[in-house]
Write an enzyme that holds these catalytic residues in place. Structure first.
Site, mmCIF file in Angstrom:
data_model
loop_
_atom_site.group_PDB
_atom_site.id
_atom_site.type_symbol
_atom_site.label_atom_id
_atom_site.label_comp_id
_atom_site.label_asym_id
_atom_site.label_seq_id
_atom_site.Cartn_x
_atom_site.Cartn_y
_atom_site.Cartn_z
ATOM 1 N N LYS A 190 1.085 -1.562 0.085
ATOM 2 C CA LYS A 190 -0.231 0.233 0.279
ATOM 3 C C LYS A 190 0.867 1.305 0.222
ATOM 4 O O LYS A 190 1.725 2.089 0.563
ATOM 5 C CB LYS A 190 -0.891 0.075 1.094
ATOM 6 N N SER A 244 4.630 7.097 10.563
ATOM 7 C CA SER A 244 4.950 7.592 11.824
ATOM 8 C C SER A 244 4.671 6.649 13.240
ATOM 9 O O SER A 244 4.048 5.647 12.878
ATOM 10 C CB SER A 244 3.799 8.504 12.124
ATOM 11 N N GLY A 248 2.543 3.342 13.889
ATOM 12 C CA GLY A 248 3.291 1.683 13.507
ATOM 13 C C GLY A 248 2.608 0.911 15.567
ATOM 14 O O GLY A 248 2.228 -0.101 14.861
ATOM 15 N N GLU A 266 9.457 1.123 11.119
ATOM 16 C CA GLU A 266 10.241 2.238 11.228
ATOM 17 C C GLU A 266 9.453 3.840 11.075
ATOM 18 O O GLU A 266 9.073 3.892 10.340
ATOM 19 C CB GLU A 266 11.036 2.679 9.358
ATOM 20 N N CYS A 301 12.902 11.139 8.040
ATOM 21 C CA CYS A 301 12.628 10.874 8.819
ATOM 22 C C CYS A 301 14.191 10.992 9.965
ATOM 23 O O CYS A 301 13.459 11.107 10.786
ATOM 24 C CB CYS A 301 12.255 8.814 8.837
ATOM 25 N N GLU A 399 8.797 15.697 16.477
ATOM 26 C CA GLU A 399 8.782 15.420 15.074
ATOM 27 C C GLU A 399 7.326 16.289 14.440
ATOM 28 O O GLU A 399 6.698 16.403 14.773
ATOM 29 C CB GLU A 399 8.937 13.873 14.678
HETATM 30 P P1 NAP Z 1 1.864 7.985 8.582
HETATM 31 O O1 NAP Z 1 1.063 8.802 8.556
HETATM 32 O O2 NAP Z 1 1.748 6.940 9.325
HETATM 33 O O3 NAP Z 1 0.687 7.150 7.189
HETATM 34 C C1 NAP Z 1 2.406 6.026 6.283
HETATM 35 C C2 NAP Z 1 1.321 5.057 5.867
HETATM 36 O O4 NAP Z 1 0.521 4.554 7.367
HETATM 37 C C3 NAP Z 1 0.407 5.798 4.820
HETATM 38 O O5 NAP Z 1 0.727 4.878 3.376
HETATM 39 C C4 NAP Z 1 -0.697 5.545 5.212
HETATM 40 O O6 NAP Z 1 -1.707 5.785 4.833
HETATM 41 C C5 NAP Z 1 -0.442 4.374 5.915
HETATM 42 N N1 NAP Z 1 -1.947 4.634 7.253
HETATM 43 C C6 NAP Z 1 -2.083 5.870 8.338
HETATM 44 N N2 NAP Z 1 -3.417 6.215 9.450
HETATM 45 C C7 NAP Z 1 -3.309 4.212 9.119
HETATM 46 C C8 NAP Z 1 -3.993 3.682 9.860
HETATM 47 N N3 NAP Z 1 -4.748 3.704 10.786
HETATM 48 N N4 NAP Z 1 -3.935 2.229 9.820
HETATM 49 C C9 NAP Z 1 -3.358 1.915 9.037
HETATM 50 N N5 NAP Z 1 -2.690 2.437 8.118
HETATM 51 C C10 NAP Z 1 -2.670 3.838 8.262
HETATM 52 O O7 NAP Z 1 2.853 8.712 8.117
HETATM 53 P P2 NAP Z 1 3.329 10.006 6.911
HETATM 54 O O8 NAP Z 1 2.954 11.337 7.266
HETATM 55 O O9 NAP Z 1 2.666 9.170 5.157
HETATM 56 O O10 NAP Z 1 4.634 9.928 6.998
HETATM 57 C C11 NAP Z 1 6.186 10.210 7.952
HETATM 58 C C12 NAP Z 1 6.396 9.896 8.568
HETATM 59 O O11 NAP Z 1 7.062 8.483 8.659
HETATM 60 C C13 NAP Z 1 6.953 10.124 10.104
HETATM 61 O O12 NAP Z 1 6.807 10.247 11.310
HETATM 62 C C14 NAP Z 1 8.356 9.725 9.776
HETATM 63 O O13 NAP Z 1 9.680 9.753 10.513
HETATM 64 C C15 NAP Z 1 8.244 8.298 9.510
HETATM 65 N N6 NAP Z 1 9.440 8.152 7.976
HETATM 66 C C16 NAP Z 1 10.470 6.986 8.662
HETATM 67 C C17 NAP Z 1 11.362 6.418 8.074
HETATM 68 C C18 NAP Z 1 12.155 5.630 8.803
HETATM 69 O O14 NAP Z 1 12.742 4.835 7.759
HETATM 70 N N7 NAP Z 1 12.457 5.536 10.157
HETATM 71 C C19 NAP Z 1 11.400 7.096 6.874
HETATM 72 C C20 NAP Z 1 10.539 7.651 6.064
HETATM 73 C C21 NAP Z 1 9.846 7.919 7.043
HETATM 74 P P3 NAP Z 1 -2.503 7.028 4.275
HETATM 75 O O15 NAP Z 1 -2.342 7.290 2.044
HETATM 76 O O16 NAP Z 1 -3.436 7.250 4.497
HETATM 77 O O17 NAP Z 1 -1.942 8.210 4.933
#
Ligand code: NAP
Ligand code: MG
Length: 495
Positions: A190, A244, A248, A266, A301, A399
């Site tokens: 996804k 996020s 997670g 991650e 991230c 963050e």
């Molecule tokens: P996010 O909101 O956590 O979304 C990540 C993924 O999870 C998206 O595909 C999202 O779908 C999905 N998601 C959202 N809500 C969900 C739920 N209730 N149940 C299941 N899946 C769900 O994060 P983001 O805002 O897209 O990305 C930014 C975050 O990613 C930051 O916290 C950043 O630090 C982290 N990040 C971490 C790394 C690492 O390697 N540690 C690398 C890059 C980014 P949608 O399409 O609906 O949003």
């Protein structure tokens, strides 16, 4: 070859994005027929109307993945076959470099030149690394009593669910898919709602490379529906996630409430960059400090979003970072003069703007601090440096995932380490010093996944990437990524 904005635009105009889900080797509409639009933050305009999948589509994708896995068409294919197929896909990514770079740039706003020189070639290289590793994953023969032999093999786990963010759309997909597919699993991916287009094209390229039907399925849609359905699906064996910390945690719950699938996370970060007064070259360190927060609009991230600087050089160092920030041109991601593009969408820009307001109220803005409207889009944020913030204030602790740097001075090594650790996250840290003993001493004490010494955000396909604490667990990249996508199986023979 340097391209002009018109050159990039011509490539953009020639694109015809794939807009359906990719399930069992075919592009298909969402079962419930819903659609959504993908918007470019650079212009606010719609790029494509695409399938908005639901749990019903996830179920079809998981069934296709399961069928392909059980058939052995990929999971039991020879190492040579898998290696050749993934190598071909790597080559196809490079054959489509322009298209993929423009797609990610339009979809989420990153500079097209970065996508063209970093994201897309990096993705091809990572895929090639895992393709080459397939026939080098040996098993073990442990010591057993006489008359017995035990074979320990790494076996694929089955159906892998991958849920990824939008900051590196193609590359995040590859970080997950490359080791998962190399190990022989079937995958349901996804992509993020904001950036689904390159993943759909990748699925098509994978089919062209000869990946059998059902081995890679891409299901675009919302996190709360599609992401959750993957997380809760009883027939998904492994869930690999980047995003996020908040989401997670949900995946841990989904797993516990369903089939106890393995979950690898991650998550977020608030990485500290520790700059000691004994640095060799202040200007170089300042240049890196700026890059570490402003690159990719700060949507990284492991962005070094906290600058911890020793008090005796703090004023001079901050002035040098501010000079770097003021040198950055914010603009359309196709503009060759731009060093920073728009943030991913309006909702995220609103969130970052909220932190700007708090920064203005709680600290002193040394550079930037404003939201900008460029060419009709208000998704732009100035590169921002905020000083005089309390270490526990929200902009210094949470963050932000945008181009906002919080500066906190320190006096001693112990204080710097304590400040670095004053975080729910533990993904990465950087440290700058001209003293070799201090470099080792501080690096040893920093409890984070990666410490970069006299550089920032060091990362490569050969080294593991991931965090501790709220940044998650499990490692992407390197041969260790196979630990997530294989299980150890023992076959014990008495003879
Ligand atoms: P996010 O909101 O956590 O979304 C990540 C993924 O999870 C998206 O595909 C999202 O779908 C999905 N998601 C959202 N809500 C969900 C739920 N209730 N149940 C299941 N899946 C769900 O994060 P983001 O805002 O897209 O990305 C930014 C975050 O990613 C930051 O916290 C950043 O630090 C982290 N990040 C971490 C790394 C690492 O390697 N540690 C690398 C890059 C980014 P949608 O399409 O609906 O949003
Ligand atoms: Mg988009």
């Amino acid at each position: 070859m340097t391209r002009t904005r018109a050159d990039w635009q011509a490539i953009a105009d020639s694109l015809s994005p794939r807009t359906q889900a990719f399930i069992d080797g075919k592009f298909v509409d969402a079962v419930e027929g819903q659609t959504t639009t993908s918007i470019s933050p650079a212009t606010g305009q719609s790029l494509a109307t695409l399938a908005e999948c639901t749990a019903a589509d996830v179920d079809l994708a998981v069934k296709a993945a399961r069928r392909s896995f059980e058939s052995g068409v990929w999971s039991r294919a020879s190492a040579d076959t898998r290696k050749a197929t993934l190598s071909k896909l790597s080559a196809l990514i490079m054959d489509n470099l322009d298209e993929l770079a423009v797609t990610d740039s339009l979809d989420m706003g990153k500079l097209v030149t970065d996508a063209h020189t970093i994201d897309v070639p990096g993705s091809a290289m990572i895929l090639q690394f895992y393709a080459e590793a397939i026939d080098k994953l040996n098993g073990e023969i442990p010591v057993t009593p006489p008359g017995n032999i035990a074979l320990v093999q790494r076996v694929p786990l089955g159906v892998v669910g991958a849920v990824i963010p939008w900051n590196y759309p193609l590359e995040m997909a590859i970080w997950k898919l490359a080791p998962a597919l190399a190990a022989g699993n079937s995958v349901v991916l996804k992509p993020a709602e904001q950036s689904p287009l390159s993943a759909l094209r990748l699925a098509e390229l994978a089919a062209e490379a000869g990946l059998p039907d059902g081995v890679l399925n891409v299901v675009p849609g919302r996190g709360e529906t599609v992401g959750r359905a993957i997380g809760e699906h009883p027939d998904v064996d492994v869930l690999t996630f980047t995003g996020s910390t908040e989401v997670g945690k949900m995946f841990m719950s989904y797993s516990g409430a369903s089939n106890l699938k393995q979950v690898w996370l991650e998550c977020g970060g608030k990485s500290a960059n520790l700059v000691f007064a004994d640095i060799d070259n202040l200007n170089e360190a300042a240049e890196f400090a700026a890059r570490a927060i402003f690159f990719n609009q700060g949507e990284v991230c492991s962005a070094n979003s906290r600058l911890l600087v020793q008090r005796e050089i703090a004023d001079e160092f901050v002035a040098a970072v501010v000079a770097q920030a003021k040198n950055i041109t914010v603009g359309h991601p196709f503009d060759p003069a731009a060093n920073m593009g728009p943030l991913v969408d309006r909702r995220h820009t609103d969130r970052v703007e909220e932190y700007l307001k708090q920064g203005v109220a709680l600290g002193s803005v040394a550079a930037g601090g404003r939201r900008l409207t460029i060419e009709g889009s208000d998704c732009y944020i100035e590169p921002t440096v905020i000083t005089n913030l309390a270490a526990d204030s929200a902009p210094a602790k949470e963050e932000i995932f945008g181009p906002v740097l919080a500066v906190i001075p320190f006096d001693t090594e112990d204080e710097a380490i304590a400040l670095a650790h004053n975080s729910e996250y533990a993904l990465a840290a950087s440290l700058w010093t001209g003293n070799l003993s201090r470099a080792h001493r501080v690096a040893e004490r920093l409890h984070v996944g990666t410490v970069s010494v006299n550089t920032v955000d060091a990362l490569g396909v050969t080294t593991p990437f991931g965090g501790f604490k709220g940044s998650g667990f499990g490692r992407d990249l390197s041969l260790h990524a196979f630990d997530k996508f294989t299980g150890l199986k023992t076959t014990w023979i008495r003879y």
